[in-house]
Design a protein around this motif. Structure first.
Motif, PDB file in Angstrom:
ATOM      1  N   LEU A  71       0.828  -1.214   0.000  1.00  0.00           N
ATOM      2  CA  LEU A  71       0.000   0.000   0.000  1.00  0.00           C
ATOM      3  C   LEU A  71       0.856   1.254   0.000  1.00  0.00           C
ATOM      4  N   PHE A  72       1.963   1.236   0.724  1.00  0.00           N
ATOM      5  CA  PHE A  72       2.879   2.374   0.723  1.00  0.00           C
ATOM      6  C   PHE A  72       3.446   2.587  -0.684  1.00  0.00           C
ATOM      7  N   GLY A  73       3.889   1.504  -1.319  1.00  0.00           N
ATOM      8  CA  GLY A  73       4.421   1.615  -2.677  1.00  0.00           C
ATOM      9  C   GLY A  73       3.377   2.107  -3.658  1.00  0.00           C
ATOM     10  N   ALA A  74       2.135   1.622  -3.508  1.00  0.00           N
ATOM     11  CA  ALA A  74       1.060   2.046  -4.407  1.00  0.00           C
ATOM     12  C   ALA A  74       0.752   3.522  -4.233  1.00  0.00           C
ATOM     13  N   SER A  79       0.936   8.703  -6.711  1.00  0.00           N
ATOM     14  CA  SER A  79       1.163  10.149  -6.707  1.00  0.00           C
ATOM     15  C   SER A  79       2.230  10.555  -7.723  1.00  0.00           C
ATOM     16  N   LEU A  80       3.243   9.712  -7.876  1.00  0.00           N
ATOM     17  CA  LEU A  80       4.276   9.994  -8.878  1.00  0.00           C
ATOM     18  C   LEU A  80       3.674  10.006 -10.275  1.00  0.00           C
ATOM     19  N   LEU A 151      10.148  14.005  -1.698  1.00  0.00           N
ATOM     20  CA  LEU A 151      10.264  14.048  -0.237  1.00  0.00           C
ATOM     21  C   LEU A 151       8.888  14.094   0.411  1.00  0.00           C
ATOM     22  N   TYR A 152       8.059  15.039  -0.013  1.00  0.00           N
ATOM     23  CA  TYR A 152       6.722  15.174   0.568  1.00  0.00           C
ATOM     24  C   TYR A 152       5.815  14.012   0.161  1.00  0.00           C
ATOM     25  N   ASN A 153       6.055  13.460  -1.014  1.00  0.00           N
ATOM     26  CA  ASN A 153       5.288  12.312  -1.475  1.00  0.00           C
ATOM     27  C   ASN A 153       5.511  11.117  -0.547  1.00  0.00           C
ATOM     28  N   VAL A 154       6.767  10.832  -0.245  1.00  0.00           N
ATOM     29  CA  VAL A 154       7.110   9.690   0.606  1.00  0.00           C
ATOM     30  C   VAL A 154       6.634   9.913   2.043  1.00  0.00           C
ATOM     31  N   ILE A 155       6.837  11.123   2.559  1.00  0.00           N
ATOM     32  CA  ILE A 155       6.400  11.422   3.928  1.00  0.00           C
ATOM     33  C   ILE A 155       4.884  11.283   4.045  1.00  0.00           C
ATOM     34  N   TRP A 160       0.117   8.359   5.986  1.00  0.00           N
ATOM     35  CA  TRP A 160      -1.236   7.902   5.641  1.00  0.00           C
ATOM     36  C   TRP A 160      -1.379   6.389   5.796  1.00  0.00           C
ATOM     37  N   ILE A 161      -0.485   5.641   5.171  1.00  0.00           N
ATOM     38  CA  ILE A 161      -0.588   4.181   5.182  1.00  0.00           C
ATOM     39  C   ILE A 161      -0.247   3.605   6.554  1.00  0.00           C
ATOM     40  N   PHE A 162       0.878   4.009   7.121  1.00  0.00           N
ATOM     41  CA  PHE A 162       1.270   3.438   8.408  1.00  0.00           C
ATOM     42  C   PHE A 162       0.336   3.918   9.521  1.00  0.00           C
TER      43      PHE A 162
END
Length: 211
Positions: A71-74, A79-80, A151-155, A160-162
């Motif tokens: 889910l984190f990867g998705a 978003s990318l 950076l903001y995408n990953v954060i 959200w997911i975790f």
């Protein structure tokens, strides 16, 4: 027509998606909802939350770390995709006529969030339905710098997911009887979603009217 209606009903039924579609379908929906402009209506918040609950109760029979990773990867890749769509096809998207799967008001509402919060919108928007879909598209459209976006995408994806999926897993483990109240959880998230979208729409409409 009935088959189309049934299909959309299925897509909006998070419990049915988790039970029948499993990890693959959940992952695909989160990817789409996080960056494909025509997928803004898909369930996001309560899908990832319920996925955590169902994982804890072995209804979704996958390891929690695999679920979180997928889910984190998705969310990040979705978003990318939205960012790249906005960067290379932004003008074409802005000039699209309104349709069932696209409303210009969503772009304008998202723009207001960027005006107010700047790049932090990419983090905040993860918890805002519809805005979550259009924020990365608008980031690409305004040519936001790549390192800052990632950076903001990953954060944002991580929080959200975790936060939601991990929270759902915790509740499922500690309070297994929560499975009996799944429909109330969905209603709760739907109420927040509706309030957020309606408030954002009227806020953007008011701001546009004052310009």
């Amino acid at each position: 027509m009935d088959s189309i209606t049934d299909f959309f009903h299925y897509l909006l039924n998070s419990e049915e998606i988790i039970r029948t579609g499993g990890l693959v379908l959940i992952t695909l929906i989160i990817f789409a909802e996080n960056g494909l402009f025509f997928a803004f209506f898909l369930p996001g918040d309560y899908l990832v939350f319920l996925a955590g609950i169902f994982c804890a109760l072995n209804i979704l029979n996958v390891p929690i770390f695999l679920l979180l990773g997928c889910l984190f990867g998705a969310a990040v890749l979705g978003s990318l995709t939205g960012y790249l769509t906005g960067r290379f096809f932004g003008d074409r998207i802005q000039n699209r006529p309104d349709s069932l799967f696209f409303k210009k008001k969503h772009i304008e509402t998202t723009r207001k969030y960027f005006d107010k919060y700047g790049s932090r919108t990419l983090v905040i928007s993860r918890f805002l339905p519809v805005i979550r879909t259009f924020a990365p598209i608008l980031a690409g459209l305004v040519k936001m710098r790549w390192p800052g976006f990632m950076l903001y995408n990953v954060i944002g994806a991580g929080l959200w997911i975790f936060g939601l999926t991990g929270g759902g897993y915790y509740f499922g483990e500690k309070f297994p009887w929560i499975i009996n109240y799944v429909h109330y959880i969905i209603i709760f998230f739907l109420a927040i979603t509706t309030f957020t979208v309606v408030r954002g729409y009227f806020g953007a409409k008011k701001d546009i009217g004052n310009e």
